[in-house]
Design an enzyme around this catalytic site. Structure first.
Site, short mmCIF file in Angstrom:
data_model
loop_
_atom_site.label_atom_id
_atom_site.label_comp_id
_atom_site.label_asym_id
_atom_site.label_seq_id
_atom_site.Cartn_x
_atom_site.Cartn_y
_atom_site.Cartn_z
N HIS A 108 5.89 11.79 14.26
CA HIS A 108 6.53 12.74 15.19
C HIS A 108 5.87 12.74 16.57
O HIS A 108 6.23 13.53 17.42
CB HIS A 108 6.54 14.19 14.66
CG HIS A 108 7.31 14.37 13.39
ND1 HIS A 108 7.81 15.57 12.97
CD2 HIS A 108 7.70 13.47 12.45
CE1 HIS A 108 8.45 15.42 11.82
NE2 HIS A 108 8.39 14.16 11.47
N ASP A 140 7.08 7.05 9.04
CA ASP A 140 7.98 8.17 8.72
C ASP A 140 9.39 7.82 9.10
O ASP A 140 9.86 8.16 10.16
CB ASP A 140 7.48 9.42 9.47
CG ASP A 140 8.25 10.68 9.13
OD1 ASP A 140 9.05 10.66 8.20
OD2 ASP A 140 8.04 11.71 9.82
N HIS A 185 14.26 8.23 3.88
CA HIS A 185 15.18 8.46 5.00
C HIS A 185 15.06 7.36 6.04
O HIS A 185 13.97 6.85 6.29
CB HIS A 185 15.01 9.84 5.62
CG HIS A 185 13.66 10.15 6.21
ND1 HIS A 185 13.40 10.01 7.54
CD2 HIS A 185 12.51 10.61 5.65
CE1 HIS A 185 12.14 10.38 7.79
NE2 HIS A 185 11.58 10.75 6.65
N ASP A 200 16.43 7.86 9.18
CA ASP A 200 16.44 8.45 10.52
C ASP A 200 15.00 8.69 10.98
O ASP A 200 14.07 8.74 10.16
CB ASP A 200 17.24 9.76 10.57
CG ASP A 200 16.64 10.89 9.75
OD1 ASP A 200 16.11 10.62 8.64
OD2 ASP A 200 16.69 12.06 10.20
N SER A 229 7.09 19.12 4.95
CA SER A 229 8.22 19.51 4.10
C SER A 229 9.19 18.35 3.90
O SER A 229 9.43 17.58 4.83
CB SER A 229 9.00 20.64 4.77
OG SER A 229 8.13 21.67 5.19
N ASP A 283 7.03 9.19 1.47
CA ASP A 283 7.32 9.78 2.79
C ASP A 283 6.22 10.76 3.18
O ASP A 283 6.46 11.80 3.76
CB ASP A 283 8.69 10.49 2.75
CG ASP A 283 9.15 10.97 4.13
OD1 ASP A 283 8.67 10.41 5.13
OD2 ASP A 283 9.96 11.91 4.19
N ARG A 329 5.94 27.71 8.04
CA ARG A 329 5.76 26.85 6.86
C ARG A 329 5.54 27.77 5.68
O ARG A 329 4.79 28.77 5.79
CB ARG A 329 4.54 25.94 7.04
CG ARG A 329 4.70 24.88 8.11
CD ARG A 329 5.55 23.70 7.66
NE ARG A 329 5.87 22.86 8.82
CZ ARG A 329 6.60 21.75 8.76
NH1 ARG A 329 7.10 21.32 7.61
NH2 ARG A 329 6.87 21.07 9.85
N GLU A 376 17.02 13.56 7.46
CA GLU A 376 15.83 14.27 6.99
C GLU A 376 15.13 14.97 8.14
O GLU A 376 14.66 16.09 8.01
CB GLU A 376 14.87 13.29 6.30
CG GLU A 376 13.84 13.96 5.42
CD GLU A 376 12.60 14.42 6.16
OE1 GLU A 376 11.82 15.18 5.57
OE2 GLU A 376 12.40 14.01 7.33
N GLU A 377 15.09 14.29 9.29
CA GLU A 377 14.34 14.84 10.42
C GLU A 377 15.06 16.01 11.10
O GLU A 377 14.51 16.65 11.99
CB GLU A 377 14.03 13.74 11.44
CG GLU A 377 13.17 12.59 10.90
CD GLU A 377 11.74 13.00 10.54
OE1 GLU A 377 11.43 14.20 10.53
OE2 GLU A 377 10.95 12.08 10.24
N THR A 424 8.28 32.75 43.70
CA THR A 424 8.23 34.17 43.32
C THR A 424 9.57 34.57 42.72
O THR A 424 10.52 34.87 43.44
CB THR A 424 7.90 35.01 44.56
OG1 THR A 424 8.73 34.59 45.64
CG2 THR A 424 6.44 34.86 44.95
#
Ligand code: BES
Ligand code: ZN
Length: 455
Positions: free
Chosen positions: A427, A119, A86, A88, A399, A180, A328, A153-154, A315
């Protein structure tokens, strides 16, 4: 093969310069303001595919970001690789934690730092350079190869399943190759034979039309922030076990032999804990860390939002509270069924004092393969040529939704040979790729084409 390897060694510096250009394109698929950059990145990828000598290079439009395809199909009688990756990348926030700008790739101590370095642009680029080296040095490839590079993908590969189904015949191949994922550890190359799946949801609670003075109204209505905490608290017990009824019904138990193999891997819990900066590791009771990561499902809160979070004190009773949550999954859990079970449990435990709405985000199926197929063995030999060491076999907790689709729709096994590292910061701020691994990965990729070509 030797002249190809020589070519790769001679071009080491050029590869890094070119990779920097690729990493400069902020192809963040999650953020609408980067749509133009994502498109430009697809075009850059396609142009690069043409430069390295791939043919039939094209952008295939989808309802979302384009899929970039290209191939080289002149190895008569040899097997065909379907290479998937990927272009992206993930958003870069929090930006102020980056030591160098995320889209100005910077080399420090043999590692290249940028969003997408590991990644997955760096690992896609490694294969493009392996193709280039073979074609420049020998005029041909030892194998047929089809590239499919997606730009979503992301964000859960939302349009890729339809793409695979619609282009089923065009994508016919013998094996899928993907880079990946991280390798097991620095100096320990690996082949990954299992990935977890995922199901992701957003929970919104509303307790009143607007925020309320907590003195005038506190005690008279439910506080959605507090209700959210209570509700989330009912999703997992103190031993880390998910309390959603039916959640574990389809979980394939870890086999004793597999647990023994995990235990033989060179994994140091203390070092792991230190690197993460965690006071103490925590996970499902009765399982080791690697078992929890690779072979057991989880429930996690990915984000929470409610009420006043600025400096000082206010408050107030917030009108709304929101949580992003995900699970997951492991074989043979199904993301849609798990989302149904979760939503039913959530509706049951949420009191009527708040309005609940649930939004399903993306998902993906878990995947696991036999690793005694000839292509995996071929990859083992190729990795040894690139890294001077035989790979270990591991599973991963992350994943890649399309891997299960390739198996189901195209009937293809996948070989996951990644050259990232567990501390690659995917990430997160300061994502990086070790340039030694990148370079060895180019050698190993070229070797892989030869080894698969000979299968
Ligand atoms: N490269 C990762 C997948 C990965 C991570 C494999 C760690 C092995 C170990 C991929 O880019 C990714 O982040 N996938 C997402 C998929 C999700 C958005 C459906 C993930 O795992 O969160
Ligand atoms: Zn990712």
């Amino acid at each position: 093969m030797d002249t190809v390897t020589d070519f790769i060694h001679l071009n080491r510096d050029r590869y890094v310069d070119e990779l920097k250009q690729y990493l400069a394109i902020p192809s963040v698929s999650a953020l609408p303001e980067h749509a133009g950059d994502v498109r430009q990145c697809a075009e850059w990828t396609a142009a690069e595919m043409g430069r390295v000598g791939l043919e039939n290079v094209r952008l295939v439009d989808t309802p979302g970001n384009p899929v970039v395809c290209g191939d080289w199909l002149h190895a008569d009688g040899a097997p065909t690789i379907l290479f998937y990756g990927h272009y992206d990348v993930q958003p870069v926030d929090p930006l102020d934690e980056w030591e160098s700008p995320p889209f100005e790739a910077t080399v420090r101590e043999g590692e290249i730092y940028a969003r997408g370095a590991a990644d997955d642009k760096g690992q896609v680029f490694m294969h493009l350079k392996a193709v280039e080296a073979c074609l420049r040095e020998t005029g041909k490839l030892p194998v047929n190869i089809k590239f499919v590079l997606e730009g979503e993908e992301e964000i859960g590969s939302v349009n890729l399943d339809a793409f695979v189904r619609e282009h089923k015949d065009e994508l016919a191949a013998d094996v899928v190759v993907i880079s990946d994922s991280p390798m097991f550890d620095r100096g320990v190359p690996s082949i990954c034979y299992g990935l977890r799946g995922l199901t992701y949801l957003q929970i919104d609670l509303r307790g009143s039309r607007s925020d309320l003075h907590s003195g005038s109204f506190g005690g008279a209505v439910a506080n959605p922030a507090f209700v959210l905490a209570q509700v989330l608290g009912q999703m997992k017990d103190r031993g880390g076990r998910v309390k959603v009824p039916g959640f574990y019904d389809d979980v394939r138990p870890l086999r004793d032999e597999e647990r023994a193999e995990f235990a033989r891997l060179p994994f140091n819990e203390r070092r792991y804990r230190n690197e993460l900066g965690a006071p103490k590791l925590f996970g499902e009771r009765g399982y080791t860390t690697l078992e929890r990561l690779w072979g057991r499902p989880t429930f996690d809160v990915n984000g929470l939002l409610s009420g006043f979070t600025g400096d000082g004190a206010k408050t107030v009773i917030p009108a709304v509270a929101m949580a992003k949550v995900s699970m997951r999954l492991v074989p043979d859990q199904d993301p849609d069924r798990i989302a149904d079970l979760f939503e039913a449990h959530l509706r049951k435990v949420t009191p009527r004092t708040v309005e609940l709405s649930v939004t399903r985000m993306h998902g993906g199926k878990p995947w696991m393969t036999d690793f005694d197929n000839p292509f995996v063995q071929a990859a083992g030999r190729a990795i040894e040529q690139g890294f001077g060491r035989r790979p270990v076999f591991n599973r991963e907790g992350g994943s890649i939704p399309v891997v299960a689709t390739f198996q189901e729709v195209l009937g293809l096994p996948s070989v996951l040979f990644g050259v990232g590292l567990p501390d690659e910061n995917a990430h997160a701020p300061n994502e990086k790729l070790d340039l030694g691994n990148f370079h060895n990965g180019i050698v190993a990729s070229a070797a892989l084409y030869g080894e698969i070509g000979a299968c």
